[in-house]
Structure formats: C-alpha cells, structure tokens
Design an enzyme around this catalytic site. Sequence first.
Site, mmCIF file in Angstrom:
data_model
loop_
_atom_site.group_PDB
_atom_site.id
_atom_site.type_symbol
_atom_site.label_atom_id
_atom_site.label_comp_id
_atom_site.label_asym_id
_atom_site.label_seq_id
_atom_site.Cartn_x
_atom_site.Cartn_y
_atom_site.Cartn_z
ATOM 1 N N ASP A 1 0.074 4.218 1.509
ATOM 2 C CA ASP A 1 -0.265 5.513 2.798
ATOM 3 C C ASP A 1 0.064 5.131 3.828
ATOM 4 O OD1 ASP A 1 -0.929 8.179 1.148
ATOM 5 O OD2 ASP A 1 -3.081 6.884 0.891
ATOM 6 N N ASP B 1 0.656 -1.233 -0.396
ATOM 7 C CA ASP B 1 -0.187 0.365 0.028
ATOM 8 C C ASP B 1 0.443 0.841 -0.061
ATOM 9 O OD1 ASP B 1 -2.523 1.646 0.833
ATOM 10 O OD2 ASP B 1 -2.035 1.508 2.525
#
Length: 578
Positions: free
Chosen positions: A137, A135
């Site tokens: 963030d 991912d």
Amino acid sequence: MPPLSLSLTNLFRYKNKDSLQRLATSCSALHTGTGIRSLISNRSSNKAQFLEATFDPVSLARTAGRVWGRRSTPNMCYSSTSSEDRTNWLWSIYNETKTQAEALVPVILKKSVNPDTIFANNEMSLQDTEIYGFDYDYTLAFYSSHLHTLIFNIARDILIEQHRYPEGLREYEYIPNFVVRGLHYDVQKALLMKIDAFHYIQLGTVYRGLNPVPDKEVIAMYEGCHVPLENMSDFYGKSSHGHTMKQFMDIFSLPEMNLLCCVNDYFMKHNIDYEPVHLYKDVKEAIGDVHVKGIMYRAVEADIEKYICYGEQTHAVLRKLYETGKKMFLITNSPFDFVDRGMNYIVGKDWRDLFEVVIVQADKPGFFNDRRKPFRRVTDKGVLLWDRIHRLEKGQIYKQGNLYEFLRLTGWRGSKVLYFGDHIYSDLADLTLKHGWRTGAIIPELRKEIKIMNTEEYVHTMTWLQCLTGLVERMQVCRDPASQAVVEQWIKEREDIKSRTKDIFNGQFGSLFRTYHNPTYFSRRLSRFADIYMASISCLLNYDLQHTFFPRRTPLQHESPLWPEQGSAGVGSTFPPS
C-alpha cells in the site's frame, strides 16, 4: 541548460585566472561581509554569468540573510544624527535589501527541483543492491483520493451505528487537504497540532475540532510551546504507556484525523460534554474496523479502477529490476486476495513470477521484532496450510512469520538489501536500526510540495523572508526608540510572511517537512530512518542501477557557507541515462 552550480573541483579545473579570481572574490565577499550587497550591485554586463558560474542560487538565497549579520556594527546606530535620519537610513537599507532579494529570484527560478528526483539522506549505491523489497500500500499500489472519502464515510457510520454516536454526524464529509501527515494529536486535550524536530508546537497549527486554537490559549495549556519527551508518542508514533501524544505517520491516517476533528467539532457546537480519551479510542477502533473487517478491501476490489492509480509506472519499475537480474520480495500487512487483485490490475496475472518471496498479513512492525510467529503457507483460495516451512519458495504465498526467520531462510542480510515503504516507523525504522538494511521512503506528498517550491510565488516569498530575517538580526543592535520602532515593523512583516509560507502549502498545517523554519518531527524521523526518499518508486526509472546517491553537504550552523553546494540533487531536469 548548463548547471548553475559548479563544484569546487570543477572550478579549479579552469586554467584562466579570471575564473579563480571570481571564486576568490565571491568567497572573500561572503566571509568578510561585503557579500551579497557588493555582488548583486555589480552592474557589469556579465553579472548574470558571474552569478551562474560561481554560485548556487539556492545557497545565495540562504546566505543572503546571513551576510548582514556578519558585517560590522553600523556606526549610524551610535551617531549623533537625529531620529529621523536614523529612521531614513534604516529604511534605505531595507529598500536596498529588497531590491537585492528581487534580483535573486529569476536566477533561483532557473534552478528548479525536479519532482521525480530521488533524494539521499545517506550515501548509497544501487550497484551494491542485489535484493529489492517492497511494501504494497502506497509503495507498489497508489490510491486516489476517493479511498480517503470511503474510509471516512464507513468509519463515521460505524461510530453512529455501533458506538451510538449522534445521527447528526452524517452531515460531516471528508475534507480533502484539511490535514497533513505527521501531525500529533493530544489525546487528553483533543488537540491536533504540528510539532517540530525539537518538540516545539508550531503556533498557528493547533486545532480543536475544525477551528484553530488561539496562540495564547495554547501557551497557557502547555506552559509554553514545548512538549516534554515523556508526553510524546512511543517509538512507533503510538499513544501508549502513559504517553498523551499520538503521531499520525500513515497516509491511511488522513481520514482518521479528519474524523477526529469532525466529531470534536460536532460535540463542541452542540455543547455536548464528552471524554476526549473515549472519543479517540472509538474513532481509532472504527477506522481499524474498516481495515480489519475487510470493508475497505472489498470496496476497492469491487471498483479497482476508481481507487488505484500509477499502475503502469509500478509495472515498469518491477520489470526493469527483474530484467536486470535483481531479486525482489514483497512484505505487506494487507491480505492476499486484496494484494492479488491489485497486482493483477497493476502488473498482470503473472505478477508473482517477478518476486522471490511474497508475504501477506505480516503484522508489521511486529514482523520485524517478534520471533515467535512462524510462517504459514496460503493457497490461492486463501486456505491456511499447517505444514512446517523449511524454505520460502518462489510462487508461493506466506502469511505472518517474522524477520529473523526470513533472514535465516533467505540469507539476505545487510546493505545488499533495499526495502521501500511509506510508513517511516512500521516499514523502515527497525530495518535500518537493527538489521542494517538500506531503506527507501515513499513520500507521495513530496511531488506536490516540490511543485509548489518551484513556483515564483514561493521563491519570491522565501528569498525575501531570508533576507528580511538577516536584516532584523543585523539591525537589532540599534537600540534607540526610533530605530527599534522600525525593526519592530520588520519583525511584524516577517511574522506575516512566515504565515504566508505556511498557507502556500496547507492553510491549516503548512508543509509536511517544515514548521516555519525548523524541520518537522516527521522530517527528523525521515532523515534518520530512510537512506533515500522519493515521491514514488517510479523515480527509479530515471536512474541506472549503477547509480550512487550522495547527500548534499549543507553547511552546519557553525560552518561558513563559502562554497557552492555539491551534488545539487534534483536541480534541473536532467538525469543519468537509465
């Protein structure tokens, strides 16, 4: 410093009989109940050596409280002695137990946990991992606390300017360290609280606005402390389909919880009648607008040094994986311009060369379940192309899509894939339950909590709490009024210590991972959906890529804690060479 915990195998490697005798003596002592008392009271000059060679001090602290409960019922409780004698006897046992607990503290402190350790819920070998997914963030990009303040302020202003909330809300500012991740919010009652793995509310952690709700009031509202399953949030922590509870699992949810509490506080202080459901939905929409309308993205891009940190460590991890021939991909809900600006800052302009596939605006968790959305190619200028995607090419950027199409086009399946994310539900749950990928949870709060757990204050408090709990359990059989009065004092002290352990982590809600004793609801989900977890992906730098992670075999409640714990993950400061 040599490890203080020796595995059973290593102990039996010793040829001299003294080592085996120490092991037999300690196991017999624990099993029969002479236990900690006889071991600690050993005044010989080699007491420290004996403890270090035979026991894991953390296990000792955990076991200390149990040992008393395994001993025979004290004759003193049933003797004809006076109340004063029984009271004096109980306090002598109390003082002796306290002395023993204090003797354990220095030994336990020597065995602190390294915050940069990777912890395993499930056995997993990096040797079998060929493909690493990330991912963006709070996985590749870590943000400073300034971002939470930014989100709070923008969402607060949206409530005032677009939803016509009172102008007086501008007096409220983001409160750092007020809330922790994983809390539940009762939408209809406007209450924020921490719930344990068994759906019980932790009393003392229920807040209406910025103020705690008295325990009696909580018990009256919920007819106890248990929250029925049908009231809990759905699989992804959302409040929908009649569920009244919303669980905040995302790090970005910290400003949302703050804003909910502040608005509730304002309405109560000014005696404004309001509908809690409307308030929840308005705050949720305002927070969503900060992301969806790109307000946050533009602010971060404009002052990236203020908001993004840990860049060098992330770059080092990606470079290490790339240079050892590992394939990497990125799946994020963030838009390309935002990711590109951040990765240029963290890694450099050639960051896309490291990844086989880059997918933005993936709409997780829908990405993992919805088969209908096809991939769409995005140009460097953000233009969406209309051509059908027959293969996912390196260097290209793709939007939306779905995991089933991703699997078909790449052929990356099963346990050879390891995906890292910070959201236990949206990033990890479907991958481990439906697709058999390996999963790694990034828990930034872990580093801070481990540092707290390594402090003398915490070790001293927890060791005494465990010993005192065992003492209460043991001596509750003393039913005469004088003895019961003493035990009640101990119970009161135990409750005070429990509150203190909560406050050490966070004055309002305590630890992210535990209620007073039980694992939190968050912790339960973490252990189910993540094979491994760590504070940041930089922890990978401490291990070579052949390393196997082993979960510790902690004893079940019905198992006797006879042996030192094997594989004491995170203890000490040494790591395999990387």
